[in-house]
Design an enzyme around this catalytic site. Structure first.
Site: not given
Ligand code: AMP
Ligand code: ZN
Ligand code: ZN
Length: 407
Positions: A73, A243
């Site tokens: 992300t 993303d």
């Molecule tokens: P991933 O672990 O790569 O799947 O990341 C996804 C998570 O990133 C989502 O569940 C969001 O809660 C978190 N997220 C997205 N944008 C932000 C941000 N600006 N600050 C903190 N967490 C975020």
């Molecule tokens: Zn993501």
């Molecule tokens: Zn994710």
């Protein structure tokens, strides 16, 4: 008959009245929307009619965009707004360490780090350049937008709050568009996490994801209705992206790190899909590096060129990548957090079809009905800069990847 001189005079007056300032005021605002984890293929399931309508009346990449490596992300959100590969923008994964900050861990849960420009300063996101050139940027939940990157913050920005309902987010954006001309933003971001969140818990292949797909499409429907009610549907350039995608995982597809290397001889910076490891002995490094069943590991400098990754100091010494759909774990972790059934993950090979990310664009700048072949997500940045009339910073993207979509 009006004399030529008179005509030229009128033209000059018209130019003075309507010329450069009018052009600037007329430039359609850009709204960049991220739907986290929206795999390109989801748009073809018949469950997201609003998105389908936007795609039909606008530009669409039916096979999606290729995300940047690592397919997580934070690195990909920063690539979208900087045009740089994670290896070049410094957000090399969701979790970071940097020798210049001994003992400090950057992660999406460490609010103080997320808000510290130290981590983000190696690149210049769209909103910084926009603000520096007299445009207004309002961001709602874009990774990096909470930090004063290069000392500059968006005119409005928000601390990420995943409890903030999707409809509230949409209404806030519509409220921005209701501001008087001199206060209205030129560039806006909007973010939805529901599809990624559910996509991790259930299989992304079946009907289990329907609820989140419906929820996010309803938010888009509210946005479209709000734009139409304001006469703005054809006056705002919407760029809707993800993303990364999502692949199905299973308790039957786990590789244990313990089986590759003595577990006490390696530090795991990240573990799961794409994994960053620090072997503590040369023997551990030698054991790790190479092809194993369902997982391959490389010294960072020897990663395949197509990943465009491995030079940044924040990247751990060894990177392991499981085959798409497989997970890397440890016996201890698998015992304490057992998987009970199919689920979903990203962080796989950016060329895997399941990792392909949504791209839809709609608005006055876009030609209706254009279909784009797969392109790299770093090319979204030069597109946004073009729409804003800003000179892009040096970047890894290509304006020509999306040029056909423009009027
Ligand atoms: P991933 O672990 O790569 O799947 O990341 C996804 C998570 O990133 C989502 O569940 C969001 O809660 C978190 N997220 C997205 N944008 C932000 C941000 N600006 N600050 C903190 N967490 C975020
Ligand atoms: Zn993501
Ligand atoms: Zn994710």
């Amino acid at each position: 008959m009006i004399s030529l001189a008179r005509r030229l005079g009128l033209a000059l007056v018209a130019l003075l009245l309507l010329g450069a300032p009018a052009l600037a005021a007329d430039r359609a605002p850009v709204l960049l929307i991220s739907i986290d984890g929206f795999r390109a293929e989801y748009a073809t399931r018949g469950l997201t009619p609003t998105l389908a309508a936007l795609a039909g009346e606008g530009a669409w990449a039916p096979d999606g965009m290729r995300p940047s490596f690592p397919v997580n992300t934070f690195p990909n959100h920063y690539s979208l707004v900087t045009g740089l590969r994670p290896d070049h923008h410094g957000i090399t994964d969701n979790t970071l360490f940097d020798a210049a900050r001994p003992g400090v861990k950057f992660s999406m849960y460490a609010r103080d780090q997320v808000q510290d420009r130290f981590w983000w300063d190696e690149a210049e996101p769209v909103w910084v350049t926009a603000e520096q050139h007299g445009l207004r940027a309002f961001t709602m939940y874009w990774p990096g937008s909470e930090a004063p990157v290069h000392g500059v913050r968006p005119s409005r920005w928000f601390v990420y709050d995943e409890k903030d309902p999707a409809f509230t987010r949409v209404d806030r954006v519509l409220g921005w568009l209701d501001l008087p001309a001199g206060e209205r933003p030129d560039f806006m971001t909007l973010y939805f996490e529901a599809i990624d969140t559910l996509g991790h818990r259930v299989s992304p292949e079946g009907a289990d994801l329907n609820q989140a797909l419906g929820e996010v499409d309803a938010a888009l429907a509210r946005l479209v209705a709000g734009l139409k009610a304001r006469g703005l549907y054809d006056r705002v350039n919407l760029i809707i992206v993800a993303d990364h995608g999502m692949a199905e995982t299973s308790p039957d597809r786990i590789v244990f790190l313990d089986d590759l290397v003595p577990i006490g001889e390696v530090t795991t910076v990240t573990l799961g899909t794409v994994s960053g490891l620090i072997p503590r002995t040369p023997a551990a490094e030698a054991a790790l590096v190479g092809q194993h069943p369902h997982v391959e590991c490389w010294r960072k400098a020897q990663l395949p060129a197509r990943f465009h990754y491995g030079t940044h100091r924040r990247i751990p010494q060894v990177i392991c990548l499981p085959e798409t759909g497989w997970l890397l774990s440890t016996r201890e972790r698998a015992a304490s957090r057992p998987m009970t059934g199919p689920a979903g993950s990203h962080g796989y090979d950016p060329d895997a079809a399941q990792m392909r990310a949504l791209f839809v664009a709609h608005g006055p700048a876009f030609r209706p009905g254009v279909r784009l072949p797969v392109f790299d997500n770093v090319s979204v940045y030069p597109l946004i800069m073009r729409l804003l009339g800003l000179k892009p910073r040096p970047n890894d993207g290509r304006a020509r990847d999306t040029a056909r979509a423009l009027r």
